[in-house]
Design a protein around this motif. Structure first.
Motif, PDB file in Angstrom:
ATOM      1  N   GLU A 375      15.120 -47.454  30.062  1.00 31.97           N
ATOM      2  CA  GLU A 375      15.558 -46.228  29.370  1.00 31.97           C
ATOM      3  C   GLU A 375      15.219 -46.308  27.885  1.00 31.97           C
ATOM      4  N   GLU A 376      15.476 -47.468  27.288  1.00 32.38           N
ATOM      5  CA  GLU A 376      15.189 -47.647  25.863  1.00 32.38           C
ATOM      6  C   GLU A 376      13.695 -47.571  25.607  1.00 32.38           C
ATOM      7  N   LEU A 377      12.912 -48.108  26.505  1.00 33.86           N
ATOM      8  CA  LEU A 377      11.460 -48.055  26.359  1.00 33.86           C
ATOM      9  C   LEU A 377      10.983 -46.600  26.371  1.00 33.86           C
ATOM     10  N   TYR A 378      11.545 -45.835  27.293  1.00 31.23           N
ATOM     11  CA  TYR A 378      11.183 -44.412  27.392  1.00 31.23           C
ATOM     12  C   TYR A 378      11.499 -43.684  26.094  1.00 31.23           C
ATOM     13  N   ARG A 379      12.673 -43.930  25.561  1.00 30.22           N
ATOM     14  CA  ARG A 379      13.095 -43.233  24.325  1.00 30.22           C
ATOM     15  C   ARG A 379      12.199 -43.657  23.155  1.00 30.22           C
ATOM     16  N   LEU A 380      11.834 -44.915  23.109  1.00 35.41           N
ATOM     17  CA  LEU A 380      10.944 -45.413  22.050  1.00 35.41           C
ATOM     18  C   LEU A 380       9.585 -44.718  22.113  1.00 35.41           C
ATOM     19  N   LEU A 381       9.074 -44.543  23.315  1.00 32.69           N
ATOM     20  CA  LEU A 381       7.763 -43.888  23.474  1.00 32.69           C
ATOM     21  C   LEU A 381       7.844 -42.429  23.032  1.00 32.69           C
ATOM     22  N   LEU A 382       8.956 -41.782  23.376  1.00 31.98           N
ATOM     23  CA  LEU A 382       9.139 -40.378  22.983  1.00 31.98           C
ATOM     24  C   LEU A 382       9.268 -40.261  21.464  1.00 31.98           C
ATOM     25  N   ALA A 417       7.670 -55.510  39.385  1.00 29.44           N
ATOM     26  CA  ALA A 417       8.351 -54.236  39.640  1.00 29.44           C
ATOM     27  C   ALA A 417       7.656 -53.126  38.860  1.00 29.44           C
ATOM     28  N   ILE A 418       7.859 -51.902  39.323  1.00 31.95           N
ATOM     29  CA  ILE A 418       7.323 -50.714  38.650  1.00 31.95           C
ATOM     30  C   ILE A 418       8.488 -49.753  38.429  1.00 31.95           C
ATOM     31  N   TYR A 419       8.551 -49.146  37.240  1.00 31.46           N
ATOM     32  CA  TYR A 419       9.538 -48.109  36.946  1.00 31.46           C
ATOM     33  C   TYR A 419       8.801 -46.822  36.610  1.00 31.46           C
ATOM     34  N   ARG A 420       9.269 -45.712  37.184  1.00 31.69           N
ATOM     35  CA  ARG A 420       8.821 -44.427  36.639  1.00 31.69           C
ATOM     36  C   ARG A 420       9.764 -44.134  35.491  1.00 31.69           C
ATOM     37  N   LEU A 421       9.227 -44.034  34.281  1.00 28.71           N
ATOM     38  CA  LEU A 421      10.075 -43.893  33.104  1.00 28.71           C
ATOM     39  C   LEU A 421      10.638 -42.479  32.992  1.00 28.71           C
ATOM     40  N   GLY A 422      11.795 -42.410  32.440  1.00 33.42           N
ATOM     41  CA  GLY A 422      12.468 -41.124  32.222  1.00 33.42           C
ATOM     42  C   GLY A 422      13.879 -41.420  31.765  1.00 33.42           C
ATOM     43  N   GLU A 423      14.682 -40.367  31.576  1.00 34.54           N
ATOM     44  CA  GLU A 423      16.081 -40.598  31.185  1.00 34.54           C
ATOM     45  C   GLU A 423      16.790 -41.388  32.292  1.00 34.54           C
ATOM     46  N   ASP A 424      16.407 -41.134  33.530  1.00 35.39           N
ATOM     47  CA  ASP A 424      16.904 -41.933  34.670  1.00 35.39           C
ATOM     48  C   ASP A 424      15.712 -42.597  35.348  1.00 35.39           C
ATOM     49  N   PRO A 425      15.346 -43.753  34.866  1.00 32.73           N
ATOM     50  CA  PRO A 425      14.143 -44.374  35.435  1.00 32.73           C
ATOM     51  C   PRO A 425      14.328 -44.712  36.918  1.00 32.73           C
ATOM     52  N   VAL A 426      13.241 -44.657  37.662  1.00 35.43           N
ATOM     53  CA  VAL A 426      13.260 -44.965  39.096  1.00 35.43           C
ATOM     54  C   VAL A 426      12.497 -46.262  39.325  1.00 35.43           C
ATOM     55  N   LEU A 427      13.126 -47.166  40.050  1.00 31.99           N
ATOM     56  CA  LEU A 427      12.515 -48.470  40.324  1.00 31.99           C
ATOM     57  C   LEU A 427      11.706 -48.399  41.611  1.00 31.99           C
ATOM     58  N   TYR A 428      10.520 -49.004  41.612  1.00 35.23           N
ATOM     59  CA  TYR A 428       9.649 -49.054  42.784  1.00 35.23           C
ATOM     60  C   TYR A 428       9.246 -50.499  43.077  1.00 35.23           C
ATOM     61  N   GLN A 429       8.815 -50.718  44.311  1.00 34.93           N
ATOM     62  CA  GLN A 429       8.226 -52.002  44.699  1.00 34.93           C
ATOM     63  C   GLN A 429       6.979 -52.254  43.860  1.00 34.93           C
ATOM     64  N   PRO A 430       6.602 -53.531  43.716  1.00 39.03           N
ATOM     65  CA  PRO A 430       5.389 -53.824  42.931  1.00 39.03           C
ATOM     66  C   PRO A 430       4.134 -53.283  43.615  1.00 39.03           C
ATOM     67  N   GLY A 431       3.147 -52.942  42.807  1.00 37.67           N
ATOM     68  CA  GLY A 431       1.850 -52.509  43.316  1.00 37.67           C
ATOM     69  C   GLY A 431       0.755 -53.156  42.493  1.00 37.67           C
ATOM     70  N   ILE A 432      -0.366 -53.414  43.130  1.00 40.51           N
ATOM     71  CA  ILE A 432      -1.456 -54.091  42.423  1.00 40.51           C
ATOM     72  C   ILE A 432      -2.055 -53.176  41.359  1.00 40.51           C
ATOM     73  N   PHE A 433      -2.429 -53.757  40.232  1.00 40.23           N
ATOM     74  CA  PHE A 433      -3.151 -53.062  39.163  1.00 40.23           C
ATOM     75  C   PHE A 433      -4.601 -53.457  39.369  1.00 40.23           C
ATOM     76  N   ALA A 434      -5.454 -52.493  39.732  1.00 34.91           N
ATOM     77  CA  ALA A 434      -6.861 -52.804  39.985  1.00 34.91           C
ATOM     78  C   ALA A 434      -7.699 -52.054  38.954  1.00 34.91           C
ATOM     79  N   GLY A 435      -8.616 -52.755  38.314  1.00 38.55           N
ATOM     80  CA  GLY A 435      -9.383 -52.101  37.260  1.00 38.55           C
ATOM     81  C   GLY A 435     -10.806 -52.587  37.166  1.00 38.55           C
ATOM     82  N   LYS A 436     -11.541 -52.026  36.239  1.00 35.05           N
ATOM     83  CA  LYS A 436     -12.926 -52.409  35.980  1.00 35.05           C
ATOM     84  C   LYS A 436     -12.996 -52.994  34.575  1.00 35.05           C
ATOM     85  N   THR A 437     -13.712 -54.100  34.453  1.00 33.93           N
ATOM     86  CA  THR A 437     -13.842 -54.774  33.160  1.00 33.93           C
ATOM     87  C   THR A 437     -14.368 -53.841  32.084  1.00 33.93           C
ATOM     88  N   LEU A 438     -15.375 -53.048  32.422  1.00 34.70           N
ATOM     89  CA  LEU A 438     -16.042 -52.259  31.397  1.00 34.70           C
ATOM     90  C   LEU A 438     -15.204 -51.091  30.894  1.00 34.70           C
TER      91      LEU A 438
END
Lengths: 489, 437
Positions: A375-382, A417-438
């Motif tokens: 929650e604090e992270l969300y408010r900081l970003l806003l 873990a993954i959170y959807r940020l918001g005033e009431d953040p929602v917790l989710y199971q972990p998911g892989i972060f897949a990306g491209k170097t470039l």
């Protein structure tokens, strides 16, 4: 005995007309494993060995290693390595003459050590580790906790036929908790760890407090994750913590600039590192350097060359590689002392030590990263206008390792873990972060908080594991990008 | 000096006539390996280059358990240096000993089976002529380009040694064993490996090269797929990795008794059904020349086949002596290496699965498997080299991020299995979530 053994090896090499690098390693490890307030096992390990890398005058290489070396076995080892070098020549192997033009170094590193390896006996240490295990076990929830404490000291002595000599120690220690939560037939395991160079991680009040805070957080998270849903897989605006940022730097970039892999690296053109390529926003830099007191500290390479601090990405542009003696020239970059080996029995490869992402003008943060709630992270970003109200942003927390294919530029790392940020953040199971170097670094938009660089792990490459660490600012904000995918339902 | 005999004598001395009373040993066991290995590799088409230079290693090490009066234990890794220094080390070990009543139990010797774990040809490579290692790599270098492969990474390695197991309860066994492995990787797209206690046959090498060339050729053609619930086939080598990641820790007795796995002890005692009827899992250390084979565990439990899961029902975790006492069950053989054999009744052949696939993905490898949580069975992985299959035909390469739960796939009656001759696991076909990666 060490000096005599190495001297004998060098003499034998001279007699046979070969150039050698001799690596003498003495290693000790103590591991204490506690399961649910019971001592599972305490293991002592000591090893000593010598590895000899021999080069014929043309540059054909052979390698031989033995445990418990002495002058006699050292002589035999040099003969074996030389024979293998000859066999290599016979079968048309590849030559490498880099070592013949290498700068000579005579270097010994004596870092101050607050605590010695034998500061405390196993019995006293076990009491401390058991107390830490009990603290986590007593957190709310149906928990099972395995606590592992490891302390390691490696003494290295490296010699080369040109008279180069290097001497250094590599002490490290880690306290890790594997926390399993269960409910109604489901189970989830999370992990927390703190690392350093010695038992200071158990004795220093601040380190103990930090370790307990992290473990407490992971214990609570394990319980919550039991009923958390899976996030929908896709491409999102993201916030990642500093440990995941280490994963990003390590997997997306670090491996791709290790010079032993540059010939086929996604960051190379015509076999040379594409220095000058814009790979990130101009406020982003990536640095690799050995940090005294760090889990992955190695001040001198396994080829007896002092390890340098390397700015791999400088203000958004690819600036340098991690240059090992045997591959830096071909990669078109200087030697930076990047060679590391898991033990005396392996040939060194170009490796990272502590790698970190730095972003200019970070947003200030007035508390430690682990004390910042979603929650604090969300408010900081806003408040800092980094996100708009109602914008879909996901926060990934808790690094669990990663992997990369440097040839194709595909990398992954995983979170706890993954959170959807918001005033009431929602917790989710972990998911892989897949990306491209470039493209992955180009998504970095902002850094939040001071640098935290103690995300530790073991890096595996070509069958060798070495200590690795790094980090970034407490949090990084990444724009949504087509080349960054979060795995999920 | 015969280090094994020396160690044995020292331990007997401290059992019967220690220099001081506090150093009297109640019992002991050790497992030591004298092992030599040779290897050579190809990095970026360059055989024997500096990072893959021909190498030889000689090593003598193992583990030692000392049991003190009152069921205190000291556990240490030993090698020749430590053995020579043992009288000095014993005092420190005594001070650091920990109370472990279940760990302080030694088995009486039992008769051991005959298992083929040493191959003379491999021993010949280690102790004499290393040419076969180079010749194998030369074959890869010369034959793979015909398939369009431009970058090869490869290696070959042979090992030979003697394993010594001794206990103060009377077990004394020494036996020779060999290992041979080779791998090849084509253009970073596809890799194959062979690892047993014997050399590969000519046919096996032909198959390694052919499959590597063929699959990497398909993976050079790009294709596309629709995101969402997708039919996926995991190739046998990938299933073997998943078995190691998700079944090995969850069927470990140590994790079960400590509540750190997916299953509780009661689940085994009640023979809880956790997988489909067709699924059985066993440890089988009796298979000739398999890396997972041996004569006995380091505690002296003889090699034998041991079903851990039978027709979908949990039977027993694999148990060391210590964990067997905690569990109230019989100790079992232990898996060596990946060492679990997954069997699926009613399996088809893999080509039949592929030809019967209306639309789906064939996955050979993933990135990130080691980062997953094995207790939950969940996976979320990048699969950058999948083959799109349509109406039974290979279309080309796609990059996917896949998510699912492996333990649920094994429980699902809709999961299909496909065998491949010589593979250590069947292929598996099931539904999971896939998005473009």
């Amino acid at each position: 005995m060490v000096e005599e053994t190495l001297k004998t090896a060098l003499k034998e090499a001279e007699k046979l007309g070969v150039y050698i690098i001799g690596r003498f390693q003495n290693a000790k490890e103590l591991a204490i494993i506690i399961n649910n307030d019971r001592v599972e096992r305490i293991i002592n390990e000591e090893s000593v060995g010598l590895g000899v890398q021999a080069f014929t005058r043309e540059g054909y290489c052979g390698f031989a290693s033995v445990d418990n070396p002495n002058p006699k076995s050292a002589r035999e080892l040099v003969q074996k390595a030389a024979q293998l070098a000859e066999l290599n020549r016979h079968y048309g192997g590849e030559k490498n003459t880099a070592v013949f033009g290498a700068e000579k170094f005579v270097t010994g590193v004596d870092d101050p050590k607050p605590y010695s390896y034998n500061q405390m006996d196993a019995g006293e240490l076990t009491k401390l580790v058991r107390a830490e295990n009990k603290y986590v076990l007593d957190r709310p929830g149906d928990l099972s906790v395995q606590t592992v404490y490891r302390q390691i000291i490696e003494n290295w002595r490296i010699v080369r036929s040109d008279g180069s000599v290097a001497r250094f120690d590599m002490p490290r220690a880690v306290l890790a908790h594997n926390i399993t939560a269960r409910r109604e037939g489901r189970s989830i395991t999370t992990r927390s760890a703190v690392g350093g160079t010695d038992i200071g991680i158990l004795l220093d009040g601040q380190r103990q407090q930090e370790s307990r805070s992290r473990a407490e957080g992971m214990a609570g998270l394990a319980v919550q994750l039991l009923t958390a849903p899976q996030v929908k897989g896709g491409h999102y605006k993201l916030v990642i913590d500093y440990a995941l940022a280490k994963g990003l730097a390590h997997e997306a970039f670090g491996h791709a600039v290790e010079t032993d892999g540059v010939r086929t690296s996604i960051l190379a053109e015509n076999g040379k590192l594409a220095i000058g390529t814009q790979v990130a926003d101009s406020k982003v830099s990536i640095i690799d350097s050995p940090l005294a007191g760090d889990w992955a500290y190695q001040p001198v390479s396994a080829n007896a060359i002092p390890r340098q601090s390397v700015t791999i990405v400088n203000k958004g542009r690819l600036a340098a590689g991690l240059g090992d003696l045997f591959s830096a020239a071909e990669a078109g970059v200087p030697v930076t002392g990047a060679g590391r080996a898991e033990s005396y029995a392996q040939i060194p490869l170009a490796r990272m030590t502590n790698i970190r992402i730095e972003v200019a003008d970070p947003v200030p943060l007035d508390k430690p990263w682990y004390a910042v709630s979603p929650e604090e992270l969300y408010r900081l970003l806003l408040e800092n206008r980094l996100i708009a109200p109602g914008e879909e942003v996901y926060y990934l927390s808790g690094y669990k390792g990663g992997q990369v294919n440097t040839r194709l530029g595909d990398f992954v790392f995983n979170c706890t873990a993954i959170y959807r940020l918001g005033e009431d953040p929602v917790l989710y199971q972990p998911g892989i972060f897949a990306g491209k170097t470039l493209s992955a670094l180009k998504a970095i938009r902002a850094g939040i908080g001071d640098l935290v660089t103690d995300a530790l792990g073991t890096c595996g490459k070509w069958g060798q594991g070495v200590s690795s660490s790094g980090g970034s600012h407490a949090f990084l904000l990444l724009d949504q990008a087509q080349d960054i995918t979060i795995g999920g339902a | 000096m015969d280090l094994v005999a020396h160690l044995e004598s020292l331990l007997l001395l401290y059992q019967t006539n220690p220099p001081t009373a506090d150093l009297r040993i109640k019992g002991w066991r050790f497992s030591l390996n004298e092992f030599s290995s040779v290897k050579v590799g190809i990095r970026d088409n360059r055989m024997g280059e500096v990072y893959a230079a021909p190498s030889i290693d000689k090593n003598f090490s193992g583990d030692l358990l000392i049991i003190w009066p009152g069921d205190y234990c000291s556990h240490t890794v030993v090698n020749s240096a430590v053995i020579k220094d043992m009288p000095q080390k014993l005092s420190a070990w005594r001070l650091g000993a920990y109370l472990d009543p279940e760990g302080a139990v030694l088995l009486s010797p039992q008769s051991l089976p005959l298992v083929a774990v040493e191959h003379q040809e491999v021993q010949g490579i280690v102790n004499g002529n290393q040419a076969p290692l180079f010749e194998l790599l030369d074959r890869y270098r010369h034959e793979l380009p015909a398939w369009g492969v431009s970058n090869i990474q490869a290696g070959s390695q042979a090992g030979w040694g003697v394993r010594h197991i001794r206990t103060s309860s009377g077990l004394a066994v020494s036996y020779a064993q060999t290992t041979f492995s080779t791998y090849l990787s084509a253009d970073g797209l596809f890799s194959q490996s062979f690892a047993k206690r014997r050399l590969p046959s000519a046919g096996e090498v032909d198959a390694l090269i052919r499959e590597t060339g063929e699959v990497s050729k398909y993976l050079r053609q790009e294709a596309d797929f629709d995101e969402g619930e997708t039919t996926v086939i995991f190739a046998p080598q990938l299933v073997e990795s998943f078995v190691a990641k998700y079944l090995l820790p969850n069927l470990s007795g140590n994790n079960v008794v400590n509540h750190q796995g997916a299953y509780m002890m009661n689940d085994f005692l009640q023979r809880k059904k956790v997988f489909d009827d067709r699924i059985s899992v066993q440890i089988n250390p009796l298979k000739s020349f398999e890396l997972s084979s041996y004569l006995c565990t380091r505690e002296g439990v003889p090699a034998r086949t041991q079903w851990l899961v039978e027709r979908g029902r949990l039977l027993t975790p694999y148990l060391t002596v210590k964990d067997s006492i905690k569990a109230g069950l019989r100790p079992t053989p232990l898996p060596q290496g990946t060492g679990l054999w997954l069997e699926a009744e009613g399996s088809r052949r893999l080509p039949q699965l592929v030809s019967g696939l209306e639309s789906g993905l064939l996955v050979y490898s993933v990135l990130g498997l080691h980062t997953q949580d094995s207790t939950s069975g969940n996976y979320s992985l990048s699969a950058p080299q999948c083959l799109k299959i349509e109406k039974g035909k290979v279309i080309g390469r796609v990059k996917a991020v896949i998510s699912g739960n492996f333990l649920q796939h094994l429980a699902d009656s809709a999961t299909l299995y496909g065998t491949v001759p010589g593979a250590n696991a069947p292929a598996m076909q099931f539904e999971c979530k896939a998005v473009k990666g």
